[in-house]
Design a protein around this motif. Structure first.
Motif, PDB file in Angstrom:
ATOM      1  N   ALA A 441       0.705  -1.094   0.035  1.00  0.00           N
ATOM      2  CA  ALA A 441       0.003   0.118   0.021  1.00  0.00           C
ATOM      3  C   ALA A 441       0.769   1.166   0.025  1.00  0.00           C
ATOM      4  N   LYS A 442       2.061   1.059   0.946  1.00  0.00           N
ATOM      5  CA  LYS A 442       2.749   2.213   0.775  1.00  0.00           C
ATOM      6  C   LYS A 442       3.622   2.629  -0.406  1.00  0.00           C
ATOM      7  N   THR A 443       3.986   1.616  -1.147  1.00  0.00           N
ATOM      8  CA  THR A 443       4.959   1.740  -2.216  1.00  0.00           C
ATOM      9  C   THR A 443       4.259   1.664  -3.591  1.00  0.00           C
ATOM     10  N   VAL A 444       3.526   0.276  -3.872  1.00  0.00           N
ATOM     11  CA  VAL A 444       2.985   0.098  -5.116  1.00  0.00           C
ATOM     12  C   VAL A 444       1.599   1.210  -5.077  1.00  0.00           C
ATOM     13  N   GLY A 445       1.106   1.222  -3.804  1.00  0.00           N
ATOM     14  CA  GLY A 445      -0.179   2.302  -3.877  1.00  0.00           C
ATOM     15  C   GLY A 445       0.245   3.578  -4.429  1.00  0.00           C
ATOM     16  N   LYS A 446       1.718   3.953  -3.968  1.00  0.00           N
ATOM     17  CA  LYS A 446       2.029   5.434  -4.447  1.00  0.00           C
ATOM     18  C   LYS A 446       2.073   5.453  -5.909  1.00  0.00           C
ATOM     19  N   LEU A 447       2.814   4.387  -6.492  1.00  0.00           N
ATOM     20  CA  LEU A 447       2.945   4.617  -7.929  1.00  0.00           C
ATOM     21  C   LEU A 447       1.469   4.583  -8.587  1.00  0.00           C
ATOM     22  N   ALA A 448       0.460   3.650  -8.134  1.00  0.00           N
ATOM     23  CA  ALA A 448      -0.778   3.646  -8.626  1.00  0.00           C
ATOM     24  C   ALA A 448      -1.400   4.935  -8.524  1.00  0.00           C
ATOM     25  N   TYR A 449      -1.478   5.607  -7.527  1.00  0.00           N
ATOM     26  CA  TYR A 449      -2.042   6.825  -7.192  1.00  0.00           C
ATOM     27  C   TYR A 449      -1.345   7.885  -8.222  1.00  0.00           C
ATOM     28  N   GLU A 450      -0.196   7.951  -8.363  1.00  0.00           N
ATOM     29  CA  GLU A 450       0.274   9.103  -9.062  1.00  0.00           C
ATOM     30  C   GLU A 450       0.013   8.611 -10.575  1.00  0.00           C
ATOM     31  N   GLY A 451       0.016   7.143 -11.059  1.00  0.00           N
ATOM     32  CA  GLY A 451      -0.726   7.029 -12.365  1.00  0.00           C
ATOM     33  C   GLY A 451      -2.022   7.222 -12.596  1.00  0.00           C
ATOM     34  N   VAL A 452      -3.018   7.414 -11.729  1.00  0.00           N
ATOM     35  CA  VAL A 452      -4.426   7.701 -11.801  1.00  0.00           C
ATOM     36  C   VAL A 452      -4.408   8.994 -11.811  1.00  0.00           C
ATOM     37  N   MET A 453      -3.651  10.088 -11.122  1.00  0.00           N
ATOM     38  CA  MET A 453      -3.813  11.295 -11.383  1.00  0.00           C
ATOM     39  C   MET A 453      -2.985  11.769 -12.521  1.00  0.00           C
ATOM     40  N   SER A 454      -2.120  11.138 -13.146  1.00  0.00           N
ATOM     41  CA  SER A 454      -1.635  11.657 -14.313  1.00  0.00           C
ATOM     42  C   SER A 454      -2.056  10.901 -15.766  1.00  0.00           C
ATOM     43  N   ARG A 455      -3.151  10.013 -15.480  1.00  0.00           N
ATOM     44  CA  ARG A 455      -3.845   9.307 -16.417  1.00  0.00           C
ATOM     45  C   ARG A 455      -2.908   8.466 -17.081  1.00  0.00           C
ATOM     46  N   LYS A 456      -2.144   7.666 -16.265  1.00  0.00           N
ATOM     47  CA  LYS A 456      -1.050   6.784 -16.921  1.00  0.00           C
ATOM     48  C   LYS A 456      -1.166   5.506 -16.453  1.00  0.00           C
ATOM     49  N   THR A 457      -1.139   4.323 -17.361  1.00  0.00           N
ATOM     50  CA  THR A 457      -1.177   3.089 -16.961  1.00  0.00           C
ATOM     51  C   THR A 457       0.206   2.334 -17.315  1.00  0.00           C
ATOM     52  N   CYS A 458       1.089   2.765 -17.981  1.00  0.00           N
ATOM     53  CA  CYS A 458       2.494   2.309 -18.395  1.00  0.00           C
ATOM     54  C   CYS A 458       3.441   2.932 -17.459  1.00  0.00           C
ATOM     55  N   PHE A 459       4.451   2.449 -16.900  1.00  0.00           N
ATOM     56  CA  PHE A 459       5.591   3.042 -16.066  1.00  0.00           C
ATOM     57  C   PHE A 459       6.952   2.405 -16.351  1.00  0.00           C
ATOM     58  N   SER A 460       7.743   3.524 -16.589  1.00  0.00           N
ATOM     59  CA  SER A 460       9.126   3.180 -16.783  1.00  0.00           C
ATOM     60  C   SER A 460       9.900   2.866 -15.685  1.00  0.00           C
ATOM     61  N   GLU A 461      11.252   2.366 -15.975  1.00  0.00           N
ATOM     62  CA  GLU A 461      12.119   2.141 -14.747  1.00  0.00           C
ATOM     63  C   GLU A 461      12.329   3.394 -13.760  1.00  0.00           C
TER      64      GLU A 461
END
Length: 989
Positions: A441-461
């Motif tokens: 929740a603390k780590t992957v959740g942060k990545l997921a939230y930032e993706g939702v806010m920026s309308r992004k589903t693909c993530f780079s290294e």
């Protein structure tokens, strides 16, 4: 290798035995070692008996047993060998059968989440073995290659080994005794072990005569010394008669140690002493270590399951074979799993076997086609756990028919995480003992939230490093990150399969990104640096000030320092002030929820349930070209998951996973939502967004909040929303929280059927205006509508059934309803295939009705006799003043007879054509609007013929009048009809 083990390996099998007995007069346990070669036959037995009798030990005649650290067998006279065999086999075989029955009952027991798949569901019926690949310690320790789908498939296809062959000889011809079976979270380790035990119970694993499973999680909670024998009988009391035989050469035993990562094992002699006596009490971890060392019961076979990060806890010299569970790397395995899961009898919960089985087969077929397209879902179903999630979601979408629905979508995802993580800590060796789910929740959740806010589903290294590595400061944090990468990372993130994006990552299931983003926000992890420092500082100041005030209060009773406690009481202001700021955080969560739930750019998307369905089953039609720009990403599940996570049941499950959401926090968020969510819902919402809002209320599971929200909805427009049984159940459940009357419920073109009406029955009773056009409602549905209209609590006053195949039989049911109904004033049966007989049936029952004011029988192929009969009945009706008869097969004579009707004289007006004698009908625009609105659903050629007749009638009436004002009106209407005919002929209407 220890000296004792070296000696043992040099001697023939059975040459060393050990006898451990408590000798009288001694303070401890002594061991007597005897060489069997020096005491052959009966002489050896007699010699042993004399030695034992000299020491004061008596044994049953004819049986002398020797207990050893590696083996345990009997030395006996040849003449008594058969009797001993019977003694050894009769009672233990019964005990083992009881053990098998007990294990089968225990390991066949399925979680509550599995009961939805039907009463016949069982592990035997639906299990598909995942791919198992033989590995090595060197391969485990070397750096992993680039994480792409191609690499995963290549690895899983090499050196495949079956579960039955795990204990075969290795490449050097040595018999394998210890097997380490490892896999990341979600690959199916526990399920595979369950199936292995059940197979043994049913005689499908003949290699072993006795299987003894242990849960390492269970063993980790006990630190008190206990002997192996006592441990076995404590867990499995049926084995009391079998335990003394452990160590004999004839009994082939398999120990299963599931979840070794839960135990902290120390293989150093300084950490765990050697123990070869199954009767000696030692800590459970020491038992496990000595079993793996082969110092305790060396002839026993052992299979260990663990996560990849814990494989190195067992020294390689104690492992005969490493095997990795690779999941369903073949799409054929995925298809087989879906076929077995979704085709279970009773899966749909319907009594109609034929209709439900057809729907199940259709689901499996659509899912198979989507997998063959090499879609992202095929990469997700690489993990068997996600196959389970796909099946459970499809079952929820297609086979939910209870009110209220037995599950929520948020509940499915929360249960899915519980089944896979079950409160496990990320690393049992780390002193913080942070739960795996809390870390996610603390780590992957942060990545997921930032993706939702920026309308992004693909993530780079770089995106991953930014979320996972930026705040790493201590050795412990880096170790936790390494464990997460090896064990959990691939459960949530997988390589993208889109061309050109192979080295980017996406969430394994798109909805999982939105779930984790919602969890990140609701847990309060979305904080600024000032908020985090403020929280820590307030906690420190609060604790220090309390302690100091207590001390000074004591001192002030002796010394004149009464002013100091006042100063320290001022320190308490900061924590109180911070608590007010935390209340603002609750408002921010509610504001985020409302903002995302009512985002205007998402207003005209499909509703979220259709989006989930499309993500699993795909979209039928041509595939998108790789160079074509993708649609904007939609994250409409995010606010719905936020509401669902706040429900009491989901909070209880998350508490088990180490993610605590306090009752007070949930209450304050719900309180703040009343100011934001309910206020925004009062604005007019498009049908798909309104469905999302209703689904949000269902997921929130707060009846008081839902009732307050629903009272503000007087008009419910869900036209063109595909109302599946689930959506009908959600609508009925949410609307059922109140008893208020609904002014209008619009269910036009919603794919309703008889079962849908049955589910919605309590809601339909409370609707004044009910729109059911374009739903393919036949005679069976009309039977339900009859029951609805005859109900004593029915308030329906306006019922529209246009463009439904009602037919003659349906007309009979509706006629019965008209005779007994007391609320209906407007009934539209436009284009419902009534025919003359249907219209006559309705006319016969009109005499018993006292409230109907308007009846629409247009476009029903009525002839003169039927139309005139209806009008004659209408003349005598007390309240009926308008009958629609346009677009029927009425002749010129019939038209003239109907035109002669006068409202002031006959009390009824028939709407047949656009003319009324030598004038234009007052309802000409209404008739043309009805035609234009319904043209996509009507026979265009027939409509064209009717429009030609209407045009001829207008021209004839225009020629008959001399009034220029009327002529102008005729010309205006003629131009509208000609325009419509032109568009109809060119296909633009």
């Amino acid at each position: 290798m220890s000296r004792a083990m070296q000696c043992q390996s040099c001697l023939p099998w059975g040459s060393w035995t050990q006898l451990c007995q408590s000798l009288p007069g001694s303070g401890g346990t002594r061991s007597v070692y005897l060489c069997a070669a020096s005491v052959p036959g009966a002489a050896g037995s007699c010699f042993l008996r004399k030695v034992l009798q000299a020491r004061g030990i008596s044994l049953p005649r004819g049986c002398v047993r020797y207990q050893g650290g590696s083996q345990e067998h009997s030395v006996q006279p040849r003449s008594s060998r058969h009797g001993l065999s019977q003694l050894r086999n009769v009672a233990p075989s019964d005990a083992i059968k009881k053990h098998q029955k007990s294990l089968s009952a225990w390991f066949s027991h399925q979680p509550n989440e599995e009961r939805q798949f039907g009463p016949s569901f069982s592990l035997d019926a639906v299990h598909v073995d995942p791919v198992i690949r033989e590995s090595s310690l060197e391969e485990i320790l070397k750096p992993s290659p680039d994480l792409t789908i191609q690499n995963q498939l290549q690895q899983s296809c090499s050196q495949v080994i079956s579960l039955q062959n795990l204990f075969d000889v290795d490449a050097c011809g040595r018999q394998v005794k210890n097997v380490v079976l490892y896999g990341t979270v979600g690959t199916g380790k526990s399920t595979l072990i369950k199936k292995m035990v059940v197979d043994w119970c049913h005689g499908r694993l003949p290699r072993f005569e006795l299987v003894i499973p242990f849960s390492c999680e269970d063993l980790s909670h006990s630190h008190a010394p206990i002997s192996l024998r006592r441990l076995i009988t404590k867990k499995y009391q049926h084995l009391r008669d079998v335990v003394p035989m452990l160590g004999t050469s004839n009994l082939k035993v398999l120990f299963i140690l599931n979840g070794l990562e839960r135990l902290n094992l120390d293989f150093r002699l300084a950490g765990t002493e050697l123990c070869c006596d199954p009767s000696e009490p030692v800590p459970p971890s020491a038992i496990v270590v000595n079993l793996l060392r082969k110092y305790l019961l060396p002839e026993a076979s052992i299979i260990v399951t663990t996560r990849p990060s814990a494989v190195r806890r067992i020294p390689g010299k104690y492992v005969g074979r490493y095997a990795e569970i690779c999941g369903f790397s073949d799409t054929n395995l995925q298809k087989l799993y879906f076929q077995m899961r979704l085709s279970q009898p009773g899966c749909s919960g319907e009594n109609s076997v034929s209709s439900s089985s057809g729907e199940q087969e259709n689901l499996v077929e659509m899912l198979s086609r989507n997998l063959e397209r090499h879609n992202q879902i095929a990469a997700a179903c690489f993990l068997p756990s996600y196959c389970w999630l796909v099946c459970t979601t499809l079952h929820f979408l297609y086979f939910t028919r209870t009110v209220p629905p037995s599950q929520t979508l948020t509940g499915i995802y929360t249960s899915f995480l519980r089944l896979n993580f079950s409160g496990e800590v990320l690393d049992s060796t780390d002193p913080t003992n942070i739960s795996m789910m809390k870390y996610v929740a603390k780590t992957v959740g942060k990545l997921a939230y930032e993706g939702v806010m920026s309308r992004k589903t693909c993530f780079s290294e770089d995106d991953l490093q930014q979320c996972f590595e930026v705040e790493m400061k201590t050795e412990s944090e880096l170790n936790l990150l390494e464990v997460f990468r090896r064990d959990v990372f691939r459960f949530f993130l997988t390589p993208c399969v889109q061309p050109g994006k192979e080295h980017t990552f996406v969430f394994t299931i798109p909805a999982m990104q939105e779930y984790l983003a919602a969890l990140y926000v609701v847990l309060g992890e979305k904080k600024t640096l000032a908020q985090r420092l403020g929280k820590e500082l307030s906690e420190v100041i609060g604790k220090v000030s309390e302690d100091v005030v207590v001390v000074l209060n004591i001192i002030s009773k002796v010394l004149p320092l009464r002013f100091l406690p006042v100063l320290f009481n001022l320190l308490k202001i900061f924590p109180r002030y911070f608590s007010r700021l935390s209340g603002k955080d609750r408002d921010a969560i509610a504001h985020t929820m409302a903002e995302e739930l009512f985002k205007e750019e998402d207003y005209y998307n499909d509703d979220v349930l259709d989006q989930i369905n499309s993500s699993i089953l795909g979209v039928e039609g041509p595939m998108r070209h790789p160079d074509e720009a993708p649609d904007d990403e939609v994250f409409e599940l995010f606010p719905i998951f936020m509401g669902g996570i706040l429900s009491r049941r989901n909070r209880a499950i998350l508490e088990q996973l180490g993610c605590s959401i306090k009752n007070l926090a949930a209450f304050e968020i719900a309180k703040a939502m009343k100011k934001t969510v309910i206020r925004n819902s009062r604005k007019g919402l498009p049908p798909s967004e309104l469905m999302d809002y209703l689904f949000f209320l269902h997921e929130f599971q707060n009846e008081r909040f839902t009732a307050e929200a629903i009272r503000s909805l007087r008009t419910v427009n869900l036209s063109s929303v595909k109302m599946t049984p689930l959506k009908c159940s959600v609508l009925a459940s949410v609307m059922g929280t109140t008893c208020h009357e609904v002014e209008e419920l619009n269910l036009t073109s919603c794919n309703l059927d008889t079962s849908s009406l049955r589910i919605l029955f309590p809601v339909l009773l409370r609707c004044k205006a009910l729109h059911l056009q374009l739903n393919s409602l036949g005679s069976d549905a009309c039977k339900e509508i009859r029951d609805l209209l005859l109900h004593d609590k029915c308030v329906v006053s306006n019922l529209r059934l246009a463009n439904n195949p009602v037919g003659e039989q349906g007309a009979r049911y509706l006629a019965e309803a008209l005779a007994g109904n007391r609320s209906l004033t407007h009934l539209s049966l436009l284009h419902t295939a009534l025919g003359d007989r249907g219209a006559e049936v309705i006319a016969q029952h009109l005499t018993e009705n006292q409230h109907l004011q308007e009846l629409n029988l247009g476009y029903n192929s009525l002839t003169d006799a039927a139309a005139l009969h209806v009008v004659e009945v209408a003349k005598k009706h007390e309240t009926l003043d308008k009958v629609h008869l346009y677009f029927n097969d009425i002749s010129e004579d019939g038209k003239r007879a109907l035109d002669s009707l006068r409202m002031d004289r006959d009390g009824v007006r028939a709407l047949v054509f656009l003319t009324a004698g030598t004038d234009v009908s007052d309802y000409w625009s209404h008739i043309l609007n009805v035609v234009q609105r319904n043209l996509p659903f009507w026979d265009r050629e027939r409509v064209r013929q009717h429009l030609v007749l209407i045009l001829q009638d207008l021209e004839s009436s225009r020629r008959q009048t001399a009034n220029p004002w009327r002529k102008a009106k005729f010309l205006r209407v003629e131009s509208e009809v000609k325009k419509m005919l032109g568009k109809l002929q060119h296909g633009t209407l």
